[in-house]
Scaffold this active site. Sequence first.
Site, PDB file in Angstrom:
ATOM      1  N   ASP A 278      -1.166   3.561   7.075  1.00  0.00           N
ATOM      2  CA  ASP A 278      -1.926   2.485   6.414  1.00  0.00           C
ATOM      3  C   ASP A 278      -1.245   2.042   5.126  1.00  0.00           C
ATOM      4  OD1 ASP A 278      -4.083   2.631   8.279  1.00  0.00           O
ATOM      5  OD2 ASP A 278      -4.676   4.503   7.324  1.00  0.00           O
ATOM      6  N   HIS A 279      -0.302   2.828   4.692  1.00  0.00           N
ATOM      7  CA  HIS A 279       0.332   2.566   3.391  1.00  0.00           C
ATOM      8  C   HIS A 279       1.839   2.572   3.583  1.00  0.00           C
ATOM      9  CE1 HIS A 279       1.738   3.272  -0.755  1.00  0.00           C
ATOM     10  NE2 HIS A 279       0.585   2.835  -1.144  1.00  0.00           N
ATOM     11  N   PHE A 280       2.435   1.513   4.188  1.00  0.00           N
ATOM     12  CA  PHE A 280       1.748   0.294   4.647  1.00  0.00           C
ATOM     13  C   PHE A 280       2.076   0.119   6.123  1.00  0.00           C
ATOM     14  CE2 PHE A 280       2.718  -0.194   0.163  1.00  0.00           C
ATOM     15  CZ  PHE A 280       1.504  -0.583  -0.354  1.00  0.00           C
TER      16      PHE A 280
ATOM     17  N   VAL B 117       5.457   4.177   3.093  1.00  0.00           N
ATOM     18  CA  VAL B 117       6.007   4.765   1.868  1.00  0.00           C
ATOM     19  C   VAL B 117       4.966   5.706   1.253  1.00  0.00           C
ATOM     20  CG1 VAL B 117       7.600   2.910   1.235  1.00  0.00           C
ATOM     21  CG2 VAL B 117       5.229   2.783   0.479  1.00  0.00           C
TER      22      VAL B 117
END
Lengths: 128, 162
Positions: free
Chosen positions: B33-35, B40
């Site tokens: 989800d990140h990203f 990262v």
Amino acid sequence: MPTRDEIFDSVRETLVDALGLDDDEVVPEATLMGDLGAESIDFLDIAFRLEKAFDIKIPRGELFPENIASSDSGFVKDGVFTETGIAELREKMPHANLDTFVEDPKVEKMQDLFTVDMLVNFLEARLA
Amino acid sequence: MRWFWIDRFIEFERGDSAKSVKNVTLAEEHLHDHFPGFPVMPGSLMIEGMAQTGGILLGEINDFEHIVILAKVPQMTFHSWACPGDQLIYSAKITNAGDEGGAVDVTAMVGDRLVAEGSIIFVHLDQSDSEFGAIDQKNFVFSMNLLGILDVGKAGNGQDQA
């Protein structure tokens, strides 16, 4: 020994870094919490930075006394400092200016004793 | 998920400095989800890893007598990022250690690349402190589980890591 002006300049630099302020916000009469937005946790940061800047040790509770204002300290009654409490403040905080505070010594106003000038007074006495 | 943001210590100089390793892996859910499409390591979790490194370093001075909690991050600058497959090395050096708490300067590196640098301030809480009596220690660095990290600073062959 640094002059009072030199001490003030270092204190200003310390507060600018610790609290993310602009230089011109840090004036002698500014209160750390009310005017400069410090929170209690910032006091530790400020003490650490002053120790480093002036190469001194500031024992716990000496610059920012603890527990004086708690309800079971015996120094406070109904949210107001008693005579004994004020005497205790004078003893523990010789670096603070209590003149205005004693006229209305409410506990919640104690934080107004913590001013830029108070820090300079403390350091001046310590470095003398 | 368990709140371990370092994998092991590789250096530990009592009362002075420590280094730990965090291997970033695509198996970590949050990276998806990140990203999306660009995984990262979140900066906040790097701060947590550096705080765990510095917090254990500070707590060990007093044999973990105090609960040491992250109080303030006065400054932190991110220069780069860390992706899955990167090995982050967190370094912490004590700049102040006293009764009330302490402060460390920290860096995060991937190889020779500086990813983040800053400083972190910790405060001590004591179990006897009425104000904080209700704290669940499991949430803090010094739960015995996390202290186990101190014991695993060895390679699979049982040798100390260089």
